[in-house]
Design a protein around this motif. Structure first.
Motif, mmCIF file in Angstrom:
data_model
loop_
_atom_site.group_PDB
_atom_site.id
_atom_site.type_symbol
_atom_site.label_atom_id
_atom_site.label_comp_id
_atom_site.label_asym_id
_atom_site.label_seq_id
_atom_site.Cartn_x
_atom_site.Cartn_y
_atom_site.Cartn_z
ATOM 1 N N ASN A 99 9.083 5.727 4.630
ATOM 2 C CA ASN A 99 8.894 7.101 4.191
ATOM 3 C C ASN A 99 10.093 7.381 3.300
ATOM 4 O OD1 ASN A 99 9.454 10.348 5.428
ATOM 5 N ND2 ASN A 99 7.752 9.829 4.133
ATOM 6 N N GLY A 100 9.883 7.283 1.993
ATOM 7 C CA GLY A 100 11.003 7.352 1.059
ATOM 8 C C GLY A 100 11.920 6.163 1.280
ATOM 9 N N ILE A 103 0.832 -1.198 0.000
ATOM 10 C CA ILE A 103 0.000 0.000 0.000
ATOM 11 C C ILE A 103 0.867 1.250 0.000
ATOM 12 C CG2 ILE A 103 -1.851 1.232 1.225
ATOM 13 C CD1 ILE A 103 -2.698 -1.655 0.673
ATOM 14 N N GLU A 104 0.537 2.195 -0.872
ATOM 15 C CA GLU A 104 1.122 3.534 -0.828
ATOM 16 C C GLU A 104 0.049 4.473 -0.308
ATOM 17 O OE1 GLU A 104 2.540 4.718 -4.686
ATOM 18 O OE2 GLU A 104 4.280 3.408 -4.551
ATOM 19 N N PHE A 105 0.461 5.396 0.569
ATOM 20 C CA PHE A 105 -0.502 6.348 1.097
ATOM 21 C C PHE A 105 0.182 7.678 1.398
ATOM 22 C CE2 PHE A 105 1.132 4.115 4.807
ATOM 23 C CZ PHE A 105 1.299 5.104 5.766
ATOM 24 N N VAL A 106 -0.658 8.700 1.594
ATOM 25 C CA VAL A 106 -0.181 10.046 1.902
ATOM 26 C C VAL A 106 -0.787 10.469 3.234
ATOM 27 C CG1 VAL A 106 -0.261 12.473 1.196
ATOM 28 C CG2 VAL A 106 0.083 10.687 -0.515
ATOM 29 N N TYR A 107 0.068 11.066 4.064
ATOM 30 C CA TYR A 107 -0.372 11.689 5.313
ATOM 31 C C TYR A 107 0.357 13.014 5.425
ATOM 32 C CZ TYR A 107 -0.803 12.670 10.290
ATOM 33 O OH TYR A 107 -1.042 13.284 11.495
ATOM 34 N N LYS A 108 -0.382 14.080 5.570
ATOM 35 C CA LYS A 108 0.176 15.441 5.645
ATOM 36 C C LYS A 108 1.162 15.708 4.503
ATOM 37 C CE LYS A 108 -0.417 16.500 10.509
ATOM 38 N NZ LYS A 108 0.262 16.965 11.729
ATOM 39 N N GLU A 109 0.741 15.374 3.298
ATOM 40 C CA GLU A 109 1.487 15.618 2.066
ATOM 41 C C GLU A 109 2.814 14.867 1.968
ATOM 42 O OE1 GLU A 109 1.637 19.782 1.043
ATOM 43 O OE2 GLU A 109 -0.404 20.094 1.786
ATOM 44 N N GLU A 148 4.553 10.997 1.415
ATOM 45 C CA GLU A 148 4.229 9.661 0.917
ATOM 46 C C GLU A 148 4.866 8.576 1.774
ATOM 47 O OE1 GLU A 148 5.247 9.404 -3.219
ATOM 48 O OE2 GLU A 148 3.583 10.703 -3.793
ATOM 49 N N TYR A 149 4.111 7.524 1.995
ATOM 50 C CA TYR A 149 4.548 6.365 2.763
ATOM 51 C C TYR A 149 4.222 5.103 1.981
ATOM 52 C CZ TYR A 149 4.776 9.699 6.605
ATOM 53 O OH TYR A 149 5.067 10.776 7.386
ATOM 54 N N PHE A 150 4.887 4.014 2.340
ATOM 55 C CA PHE A 150 4.701 2.748 1.642
ATOM 56 C C PHE A 150 4.739 1.609 2.655
ATOM 57 C CE2 PHE A 150 6.744 -0.806 -0.820
ATOM 58 C CZ PHE A 150 5.671 -1.059 -1.654
ATOM 59 N N ILE A 151 3.747 0.740 2.614
ATOM 60 C CA ILE A 151 3.750 -0.479 3.426
ATOM 61 C C ILE A 151 4.193 -1.607 2.511
ATOM 62 C CG2 ILE A 151 2.416 -2.072 4.844
ATOM 63 C CD1 ILE A 151 0.453 0.245 5.391
ATOM 64 N N SER A 152 5.416 -2.090 2.746
ATOM 65 C CA SER A 152 5.979 -3.140 1.894
ATOM 66 C C SER A 152 5.702 -4.517 2.477
ATOM 67 C CB SER A 152 7.489 -2.939 1.731
ATOM 68 O OG SER A 152 8.140 -3.146 2.970
ATOM 69 N N HIS A 153 5.857 -5.518 1.626
ATOM 70 C CA HIS A 153 5.663 -6.912 2.025
ATOM 71 C C HIS A 153 6.819 -7.711 1.430
ATOM 72 C CE1 HIS A 153 2.886 -10.661 2.054
ATOM 73 N NE2 HIS A 153 3.642 -10.607 3.123
ATOM 74 N N SER A 154 7.753 -8.141 2.269
ATOM 75 C CA SER A 154 8.929 -8.864 1.795
ATOM 76 C C SER A 154 9.108 -10.154 2.599
ATOM 77 C CB SER A 154 10.179 -7.990 1.939
ATOM 78 O OG SER A 154 10.466 -7.782 3.308
#
Length: 95
Positions: A53-54, A31-37, A39-45
């Protein structure tokens, strides 16, 4: 998740409920999402799930426990679970 039929859409650009995001995580989605402008990413490895965050990892790796990921990971002092429940996260992509 028992209510699969209610989560058929991929809500890019919108807020979603805690249960909706948990459903996608249980499917193995990322999942990629934005909070307070930002970008964040929830990865699955192979190591498990983590939040980025980046290039900076902002959570531990969580294996087989998506609820713990949402309840333990904090952004600016607030858990992902709280941010979801308050509709403060906007989904940008689901893979």
């Amino acid at each position: 998740m028992s209510d699969e039929k209610n989560f058929k859409d991929l809500p890019a650009g919108k807020s979603i409920s805690y249960q909706h995001l948990l459903f996608y995580l249980e499917q193995g989605r990322e999942i990629e999402f934005v909070y307070k402008e930002k970008e964040y990413f929830i990865s699955h490895s192979l190591e498990g799930r983590t939040v980025w965050n980046g290039q900076k990892r902002i959570s531990e790796h969580f294996r087989d426990n998506d609820v713990s990921l949402l309840e333990s990971t904090k952004i600016e002092g607030r858990t992902l679970a709280d941010l979801l429940k308050q509709n403060e996260i906007k989904i940008t992509a689901i893979f």
